[in-house]
Design a protein around this motif. Structure first.
Motif, short mmCIF file in Angstrom:
data_model
loop_
_atom_site.label_atom_id
_atom_site.label_comp_id
_atom_site.label_asym_id
_atom_site.label_seq_id
_atom_site.Cartn_x
_atom_site.Cartn_y
_atom_site.Cartn_z
N PHE A 136 -9.41 -1.85 5.43
CA PHE A 136 -8.81 -2.29 6.69
C PHE A 136 -9.77 -3.19 7.46
O PHE A 136 -10.94 -3.32 7.10
N MET A 155 -7.42 0.48 -0.43
CA MET A 155 -7.16 -0.35 0.76
C MET A 155 -8.42 -0.46 1.62
O MET A 155 -9.10 0.54 1.85
N LEU A 167 2.29 2.35 2.80
CA LEU A 167 2.17 2.96 4.13
C LEU A 167 3.36 2.62 5.02
O LEU A 167 3.64 3.30 5.99
N ARG A 220 -15.92 2.62 -1.06
CA ARG A 220 -15.04 3.78 -1.07
C ARG A 220 -13.72 3.44 -1.77
O ARG A 220 -13.20 4.24 -2.56
N PRO A 237 1.79 5.82 -0.77
CA PRO A 237 0.44 5.40 -1.11
C PRO A 237 -0.04 6.06 -2.40
O PRO A 237 0.43 7.14 -2.75
N GLY A 238 -0.94 5.41 -3.10
CA GLY A 238 -1.45 5.99 -4.34
C GLY A 238 -2.84 5.48 -4.64
O GLY A 238 -3.27 4.46 -4.11
N LYS A 239 -3.53 6.21 -5.47
CA LYS A 239 -4.91 5.87 -5.77
C LYS A 239 -5.05 4.66 -6.68
O LYS A 239 -6.15 4.21 -6.95
N MET A 292 -12.45 4.92 -6.33
CA MET A 292 -11.36 5.60 -7.04
C MET A 292 -10.83 4.74 -8.19
O MET A 292 -9.84 5.08 -8.82
N ARG A 344 -4.01 1.90 -5.77
CA ARG A 344 -4.20 0.80 -4.82
C ARG A 344 -5.21 1.20 -3.76
O ARG A 344 -4.94 2.04 -2.92
N PRO A 351 -12.27 10.22 -1.90
CA PRO A 351 -11.07 10.18 -2.76
C PRO A 351 -11.26 10.87 -4.12
O PRO A 351 -10.28 11.06 -4.84
N ALA A 391 0.83 -1.22 0.00
CA ALA A 391 0.00 0.00 0.00
C ALA A 391 0.86 1.26 0.00
O ALA A 391 0.38 2.34 -0.33
N THR A 437 -4.15 6.36 1.71
CA THR A 437 -4.37 5.44 0.59
C THR A 437 -5.36 6.03 -0.42
O THR A 437 -5.45 5.56 -1.53
N MET A 438 -6.08 7.07 0.00
CA MET A 438 -7.00 7.72 -0.93
C MET A 438 -6.40 9.00 -1.50
O MET A 438 -7.11 9.87 -1.99
#
Lengths: 262, 251
Positions: A82, A80, A56, A146, A74-76, A150, A78, A100, A54, B153-154
C-alpha cells in the motif's frame, strides 16, 4: 494470459443515493512476469481496480481471472503493498515479515525465508527493530519484503512510493527493478507519476476519469537500465501526456466548478 | 527544574502553615490534627501492623474486583465493537450505567450478598467494568482499516484476524481503559469499605472517625491518595507512554 480482467464495472452510491460509475468496461490481459503500470490522474479508479484484483473490493459486474480461476476474495497468491507501509507496530521487522507465513511453516523456516527477502531490500540488519524506529523508506521496504515473503505469483502495488522523498524514491525504483528481474513476479503498479511508470514498466495502461476507463495501452520498449535512454523516455512521456492532458484539464475544470459553486 | 523548585516551595509552605497553625492553636486538634500527630499515628499503625493488615485487605479486594472488571469489560467492549446490534442496544445501557456512581449499587449489593466482602467487591467490579468496556469498544472501532486490509491480503480472516491484528492494534485503548478502570475501582472500593465492613483502609477511616481519632483519619487519607498517585504515575502512565510511542501515536 495470466491475469484476465473481463468487462469489469464498478459503481457506488453517492450521498443522494445516485449510482456513480467508478470503473466502466475495463478489459485487460496481462502476461505472466510482466511489469504493468496503471497510470492516471486521481479519481480515475486505478486504486479501486487494484483493490478489486486484490479481492478487497467487489465488482458491480464482470470478473477477474488469475491463472484461470475467478477472484472473489484476498489470497496469498497476490501480495499487496500500500501507499502507507501498513506494518504492524507491535511486531518487530522480522515478525512483520513472517506474519503471513506463521500458519503454514515452522518458525525457523519462515525466518530463513523472511531473512532472504529482507536482505533483498537491504534490511538484513534491522530484524529486531520496531517499525517506529525506521524511516518511511525503510518501512516501505519492509512492506515489500513482507509481500514477497509469501512468495506470491503477483505483486500488487498501490502508489507504494508516493509518500516518499525524491531520493528515496529513485533508490527504491532501482531496488524494485532488481527484485522484479530476480524473482520474475507479475507486477501491477498503480501510480500517477508518468516518469515513474516509464522508468519501471514493460507496459503502461493509461486511464481516464469519470468514469474510469482505459484510454491507452502503451508498450515501453526501452532496454534496462533506462537512465541512459533519455530521448526515448521523453518521447513516451510526451505521448502519454497527450492523452492525460485532456483528463487533467477535466479534473481541473471540475475542481474550479466545485469551488465556484460552494 | 523550575517547576520542581516551585513545587518544593509550595509544599514546604503548606506543611509549615499546617504545623505552625496547629501549634499556635489556630484551630482545635479535633477539627484538624497537627502534622506531627498524623505522622506518629501513621508510625503507630505501621508498627502494630494494623495499617499493614488494612492495606493487604484492601488490595486483595481490589485485585479480585479489578481483575474481574477488566475481563468482563474487555469482553463487553469486544462485543460492542464487533456487533452493531449489540452496540445499538446494550451499548446505550452501558453508556447510561457508566454515569451512575458505582457506590449507588451498594444498597442493592448488600441485599443480594449481605453486609460482607462480596458486596464491596461487587461495587468495585461495577466501578471498573463500564469504563473498560467503553474504551475497548472505541479501540476496536478505531483500528485502522489499512491494517485489516493488509492482513487480509496476507491470508488472515475471522478469529485469526481478530487475535493477531484487531486486538493488538487496539492495545493503546486497552491500556487507557485499564488505567481508568483502576482509578474508578479504587474509588469505588474506598467508598464501599467506608460504608460496610472491615478490615480495610476505608473501614479504618470510618472507625477512626467514630472514635474521634482525626490523626488516623488524615493519615489514612494520605495513604489512599498516595497509593492512587503512585499506581497511576509509576505504573499506568509509564505503560501508556511506551505503548503510545511504539504504536506510533505520538503527535
Amino acid at each position: 494470459m495470466f491475469i484476465q480482467i473481463n468487462e469489469v464495472n464498478k459503481q457506488y452510491n453517492d450521498k443522494e443515493n445516485q449510482p456513480v460509475d467508478v470503473l466502466k468496461e475495463i478489459n485487460l490481459s496481462i502476461d505472466k512476469g510482466q511489469f504493468v503500470s496503471i497510470l492516471g490522474p486521481s479519481g480515475c479508479g486505478k486504486s479501486t481496480l487494484l483493490s478489486i484484483v486484490a479481492g478487497l473490493t467487489k465488482t458491480t459486474s464482470g470478473q477477474i481471472l488469475i491463472d484461470g480461476k475467478t477472484i472473489s476474495k484476498p489470497g496469498k497468491d497476490r501480495g499487496m503493498v500500500f501507499q502507507q507501509a501498513a506494518l504492524f507496530p507491535w511486531l518487530t521487522v522480522m515478525e512483520n515479515v513472517t506474519f503471513p507465513l506463521k500458519k503454514e511453516m515452522k518458525k525457523k523456516v519462515a525466518e530463513t525465508s523472511a531473512l532472504k527477502y529482507l536482505q533483498m531490500v537491504q534490511l538484513g540488519k534491522y530484524l529486531s527493530h520496531y517499525p517506529h524506529e525506521l524511516s518511511g523508506g525503510m518501512q516501505q521496504r519492509v512492506a515489500i519484503a513482507r509481500a514477497l515473503a509469501m512468495n506470491p505469483e503477483t505483486l500488487l502495488m498501490d502508489e507504494p512510493f508516493g509518500a516518499l522523498d525524491e531520493q528515496t524514491r529513485s533508490r527504491l525504483h532501482l531496488q524494485l527493478e532488481n527484485i522484479w528481474m530476480e524473482t520474475k513476479k507479475t507486477i501491477l503498479f498503480v501510480t500517477h507519476s508518468i516518469s515513474e511508470s516509464i522508468k519501471l514498466s514493460d507496459r503502461i495502461i493509461v486511464m481516464g476519469t469519470k468514469p474510469g476507463t482505459i484510454l491507452q495501452d502503451i508498450t515501453v520498449d526501452i532496454p534496462r537500465p533506462r537512465e541512459e535512454y533519455k530521448k526515448e523516455i521523453l518521447e513516451i512521456e510526451d505521448h502519454i501526456m497527450s492523452y492525460l492532458k485532456k483528463e487533467i484539464d477535466k479534473v481541473v475544470s471540475e475542481e474550479l466548478e466545485y469551488a465556484n459553486s460552494h | 527544574m523550575q517547576t520542581a523548585i516551585k513545587r518544593m516551595i509550595f509544599f514546604a509552605a503548606i506543611i509549615a502553615f499546617w504545623e505552625l497553625g496547629s501549634r499556635m492553636e489556630l484551630w482545635h486538634p479535633l477539627i484538624f490534627p497537627s502534622l506531627s500527630s498524623v505522622f506518629s499515628a501513621l508510625a503507630e499503625g505501621l508498627q502494630d501492623k494494623t495499617l499493614i493488615y488494612d492495606l493487604i485487605a484492601s488490595f486483595k479486594r481490589l485485585a479480585v474486583g479489578l481483575a474481574i472488571s477488566l475481563v468482563i469489560g474487555t469482553l463487553i467492549g469486544i462485543l460492542l465493537g464487533k456487533s452493531k446490534t449489540a452496540d445499538d442496544t446494550l451499548g446505550a445501557v452501558i453508556l447510561a450505567l457508566q454515569s451512575v456512581p458505582s457506590i449507588v449499587w451498594l444498597p442493592i449489593a448488600i441485599m443480594w450478598f449481605g453486609l460482607n466482602e462480596k458486596a464491596v467487591i461487587f461495587v468495585t467490579i461495577l466501578g471498573g467494568t463500564f469504563v473498560m468496556a467503553l474504551n475497548m469498544r472505541t479501540g476496536i472501532k478505531n483500528v485502522s482499516p489499512l491494517y485489516i486490509k493488509a492482513a487480509q491480503t496476507m491470508g488472515a480472516n475471522g478469529i485469526d484476524l481478530f487475535i493477531r491484528v484487531i486486538f493488538p492494534a487496539s492495545i493503546p485503548y486497552v491500556v487507557t481503559g485499564s488505567r481508568l478502570a483502576w482509578a474508578f475501582a479504587w474509588r469505588a472500593l474506598m467508598a464501599g469499605e467506608l460504608l460496610s465492613t472491615g478490615p480495610g483502609l476505608g473501614y479504618t477511616l470510618r472507625y477512626a472517625s467514630d472514635f474521634g481519632r482525626m490523626d488516623i483519619v488524615i493519615g489514612v487519607m494520605i495513604i489512599i491518595g498516595a497509593i492512587g498517585m503512585i499506581v497511576d504515575q509509576l505504573i499506568f502512565q509509564r505503560i501508556e507512554k511506551s505503548v503510545i510511542k511504539k504504536w506510533g501515536l505520538e503527535s
